[in-house]
Design a protein around this motif. Structure first.
Motif, PDB file in Angstrom:
ATOM      1  N   MET A   1       0.849  -1.188   0.000  1.00 48.20           N
ATOM      2  CA  MET A   1       0.000   0.000   0.000  1.00 48.20           C
ATOM      3  C   MET A   1       0.887   1.241   0.000  1.00 48.20           C
ATOM      4  O   MET A   1       2.038   1.206   0.382  1.00 48.20           O
ATOM      5  CB  MET A   1      -0.876   0.017   1.260  1.00 48.20           C
ATOM      6  N   LYS A   2       0.279   2.368  -0.375  1.00 53.48           N
ATOM      7  CA  LYS A   2       1.068   3.590  -0.472  1.00 53.48           C
ATOM      8  C   LYS A   2       1.738   3.949   0.843  1.00 53.48           C
ATOM      9  O   LYS A   2       2.868   4.384   0.871  1.00 53.48           O
ATOM     10  CB  LYS A   2       0.168   4.756  -0.891  1.00 53.48           C
ATOM     11  N   ASN A   3       1.011   3.815   1.945  1.00 56.49           N
ATOM     12  CA  ASN A   3       1.592   4.299   3.184  1.00 56.49           C
ATOM     13  C   ASN A   3       2.767   3.463   3.646  1.00 56.49           C
ATOM     14  O   ASN A   3       3.502   3.866   4.534  1.00 56.49           O
ATOM     15  CB  ASN A   3       0.548   4.390   4.304  1.00 56.49           C
ATOM     16  N   SER A   4       2.983   2.322   3.035  1.00 56.93           N
ATOM     17  CA  SER A   4       4.158   1.533   3.392  1.00 56.93           C
ATOM     18  C   SER A   4       5.380   2.012   2.642  1.00 56.93           C
ATOM     19  O   SER A   4       6.487   1.593   2.944  1.00 56.93           O
ATOM     20  CB  SER A   4       3.915   0.053   3.074  1.00 56.93           C
ATOM     21  N   LEU A   5       5.171   2.908   1.697  1.00 59.82           N
ATOM     22  CA  LEU A   5       6.287   3.342   0.871  1.00 59.82           C
ATOM     23  C   LEU A   5       6.599   4.813   1.036  1.00 59.82           C
ATOM     24  O   LEU A   5       7.704   5.247   0.774  1.00 59.82           O
ATOM     25  CB  LEU A   5       5.982   3.047  -0.604  1.00 59.82           C
ATOM     26  N   LEU A   6       5.633   5.604   1.451  1.00 64.25           N
ATOM     27  CA  LEU A   6       5.968   6.948   1.875  1.00 64.25           C
ATOM     28  C   LEU A   6       6.641   6.776   3.232  1.00 64.25           C
ATOM     29  O   LEU A   6       6.687   5.692   3.766  1.00 64.25           O
ATOM     30  CB  LEU A   6       4.712   7.806   1.960  1.00 64.25           C
ATOM     31  N   TRP A   7       7.074   7.844   3.844  1.00 64.21           N
ATOM     32  CA  TRP A   7       7.848   7.664   5.052  1.00 64.21           C
ATOM     33  C   TRP A   7       6.991   7.095   6.136  1.00 64.21           C
ATOM     34  O   TRP A   7       7.307   7.119   7.299  1.00 64.21           O
ATOM     35  CB  TRP A   7       8.477   8.973   5.490  1.00 64.21           C
ATOM     36  N   LEU A   8       5.853   6.547   5.716  1.00 61.20           N
ATOM     37  CA  LEU A   8       4.891   5.973   6.624  1.00 61.20           C
ATOM     38  C   LEU A   8       5.306   4.565   7.019  1.00 61.20           C
ATOM     39  O   LEU A   8       4.616   3.904   7.756  1.00 61.20           O
ATOM     40  CB  LEU A   8       3.543   5.965   5.919  1.00 61.20           C
ATOM     41  N   THR A   9       6.405   4.098   6.500  1.00 64.04           N
ATOM     42  CA  THR A   9       6.911   2.785   6.863  1.00 64.04           C
ATOM     43  C   THR A   9       7.488   2.783   8.259  1.00 64.04           C
ATOM     44  O   THR A   9       8.035   1.787   8.678  1.00 64.04           O
ATOM     45  CB  THR A   9       8.027   2.376   5.896  1.00 64.04           C
ATOM     46  N   LEU A  10       7.391   3.835   8.939  1.00 64.70           N
ATOM     47  CA  LEU A  10       8.074   3.983  10.207  1.00 64.70           C
ATOM     48  C   LEU A  10       7.472   3.153  11.326  1.00 64.70           C
ATOM     49  O   LEU A  10       7.952   3.213  12.410  1.00 64.70           O
ATOM     50  CB  LEU A  10       8.032   5.449  10.651  1.00 64.70           C
ATOM     51  N   ALA A  11       6.505   2.443  11.141  1.00 65.49           N
ATOM     52  CA  ALA A  11       5.686   1.748  12.137  1.00 65.49           C
ATOM     53  C   ALA A  11       4.361   2.372  12.011  1.00 65.49           C
ATOM     54  O   ALA A  11       3.430   2.036  12.676  1.00 65.49           O
ATOM     55  CB  ALA A  11       6.228   1.888  13.550  1.00 65.49           C
ATOM     56  N   ALA A  12       4.493   2.889  11.115  1.00 66.99           N
ATOM     57  CA  ALA A  12       3.682   3.672  10.551  1.00 66.99           C
ATOM     58  C   ALA A  12       4.322   5.010  11.048  1.00 66.99           C
ATOM     59  O   ALA A  12       4.977   5.417  10.395  1.00 66.99           O
ATOM     60  CB  ALA A  12       2.309   3.979  10.483  1.00 66.99           C
ATOM     61  N   LEU A 213       9.447   5.755  -2.441  1.00 61.53           N
ATOM     62  CA  LEU A 213       9.917   7.063  -2.004  1.00 61.53           C
ATOM     63  C   LEU A 213      11.374   7.055  -1.576  1.00 61.53           C
ATOM     64  O   LEU A 213      12.161   7.925  -1.975  1.00 61.53           O
ATOM     65  CB  LEU A 213       9.050   7.576  -0.857  1.00 61.53           C
ATOM     66  N   TRP A 214      11.771   6.056  -0.774  1.00 61.71           N
ATOM     67  CA  TRP A 214      13.137   6.085  -0.266  1.00 61.71           C
ATOM     68  C   TRP A 214      14.150   5.754  -1.352  1.00 61.71           C
ATOM     69  O   TRP A 214      15.304   6.176  -1.283  1.00 61.71           O
ATOM     70  CB  TRP A 214      13.281   5.158   0.948  1.00 61.71           C
ATOM     71  N   ALA A 215      13.719   5.046  -2.371  1.00 64.24           N
ATOM     72  CA  ALA A 215      14.592   4.849  -3.530  1.00 64.24           C
ATOM     73  C   ALA A 215      14.803   6.174  -4.256  1.00 64.24           C
ATOM     74  O   ALA A 215      15.901   6.481  -4.737  1.00 64.24           O
ATOM     75  CB  ALA A 215      14.000   3.809  -4.477  1.00 64.24           C
ATOM     76  N   VAL A 216      13.744   6.983  -4.315  1.00 59.60           N
ATOM     77  CA  VAL A 216      13.864   8.323  -4.897  1.00 59.60           C
ATOM     78  C   VAL A 216      14.850   9.153  -4.090  1.00 59.60           C
ATOM     79  O   VAL A 216      15.713   9.854  -4.645  1.00 59.60           O
ATOM     80  CB  VAL A 216      12.489   9.025  -4.944  1.00 59.60           C
ATOM     81  N   MET A 217      14.737   9.090  -2.761  1.00 60.13           N
ATOM     82  CA  MET A 217      15.645   9.867  -1.911  1.00 60.13           C
ATOM     83  C   MET A 217      17.099   9.426  -2.099  1.00 60.13           C
ATOM     84  O   MET A 217      18.021  10.252  -2.111  1.00 60.13           O
ATOM     85  CB  MET A 217      15.243   9.725  -0.438  1.00 60.13           C
ATOM     86  N   GLU A 218      17.313   8.119  -2.251  1.00 63.32           N
ATOM     87  CA  GLU A 218      18.681   7.631  -2.493  1.00 63.32           C
ATOM     88  C   GLU A 218      19.207   8.142  -3.824  1.00 63.32           C
ATOM     89  O   GLU A 218      20.390   8.520  -3.930  1.00 63.32           O
ATOM     90  CB  GLU A 218      18.702   6.103  -2.467  1.00 63.32           C
ATOM     91  N   ASN A 219      18.343   8.182  -4.828  1.00 67.56           N
ATOM     92  CA  ASN A 219      18.770   8.669  -6.135  1.00 67.56           C
ATOM     93  C   ASN A 219      19.110  10.154  -6.096  1.00 67.56           C
ATOM     94  O   ASN A 219      20.024  10.610  -6.793  1.00 67.56           O
ATOM     95  CB  ASN A 219      17.667   8.429  -7.174  1.00 67.56           C
TER      96      ASN A 219
END
Length: 258
Positions: A1-12, A213-219
């Motif tokens: 889901m989207k929220n698992s890939l935005l910085w929402l992966t934090l435990a949400a 998202l975090w792949a974008v940040m790494e790039n």
């Protein structure tokens, strides 16, 4: 889901086009948000009461739009109503204009409430990533709350990382959209920030971004800096939660001419 890939992966949040919020980045604009909780047995009467209240507003020429959202997950007997983003001073005129229907609100709506929470949400376009012309008034929105750890440091860390993420998504022309607002006046235990992700369908809600998202940040920033950003955000966050809402046209009050 989207929220698992935005910085929402934090435990949400919803209203108007992002361009209207960002028209003057130096001008503070806020949304008013009410969330009503009703008992299942009162649902039909509550919805009839909201329609009666909206009819009263229309009869008195109320010129402010209230967008209605039905909670699809979480507490599914909840409804949220969001004003358009406006300067603080506009709420004085809104409150004065709405007084004519206070009796309708008390008689037709309030008897069917289990509870109600009201907050102001300061919009932060500089922390958000919304393509020009994209509207939060979509058929579906994901609403993600961030409760931060106590203290100025956590608040500042969230702001700094969110701003850096927004700059990175803009530089990479990331095709996904989200809007961030800061919650004000929510009372004890209220979250500090809300992230709203608009979608046109359930299929879009569940679609993973082509580039996370975090792949974008790494790039954009490099792997080491991206990992440091992610850790800072995790360290600043105490708790997250989320739910999905659908736009409710029947309970929305749309001002004439809008």
């Amino acid at each position: 889901m989207k929220n698992s890939l935005l910085w929402l992966t934090l435990a949400a949040t919803l209203g108007a086009a992002a361009s209207s919020m960002a028209a003057d980045s130096n001008k503070t604009v806020v949304m008013r948000d009410y969330t009503d909780v009703v008992a299942p047995a009162d649902q039909a009467a509550y919805e009839a009461g909201i329609k009666a209240f909206n009819q009263c507003l229309s009869q008195h020429g109320f010129k402010y739009t209230w967008t209605a959202w039905t909670h699809e997950t979480g507490d599914t007997y909840s409804y949220s109503y969001t004003s358009d983003p406006m300067p603080w001073a506009a709420f004085d005129a809104m409150q004065a204009a709405g007084k004519a229907c206070d009796t309708s609100l008390r008689n037709d709506v309030n008897p069917h409430l289990k509870s109600e929470i009201s907050v102001f949400i300061e919009m932060h376009p500089e922390l958000s990533h919304m393509a020009k012309g994209t509207s939060l008034q979509s058929p579906y929105i994901e609403v993600v709350y961030f409760k931060l750890k106590t203290g100025h440091e956590a608040h500042q860390a969230f702001m700094d990382i969110a701003k850096k993420i927004a700059a990175g998504t803009e530089k990479a022309k990331w095709p996904n959209n989200y809007m961030i607002g800061e919650i004000m006046g929510g009372g004890e235990g209220a979250p500090d920030f809300v992230v709203v992700l608009p979608s046109k369908s359930w299929a879009e809600v569940g679609k993973e971004p082509d580039t996370p998202l975090w792949a974008v940040m790494e790039n954009v920033y490099g792997k080491e800096d991206a990992q440091a950003m992610r850790k800072s955000l995790t360290d600043a966050t105490q708790q997250t939660s989320s739910h999905y809402d659908s736009f409710n046209a029947d309970l929305t009050y749309k001002a004439s001419g809008k």
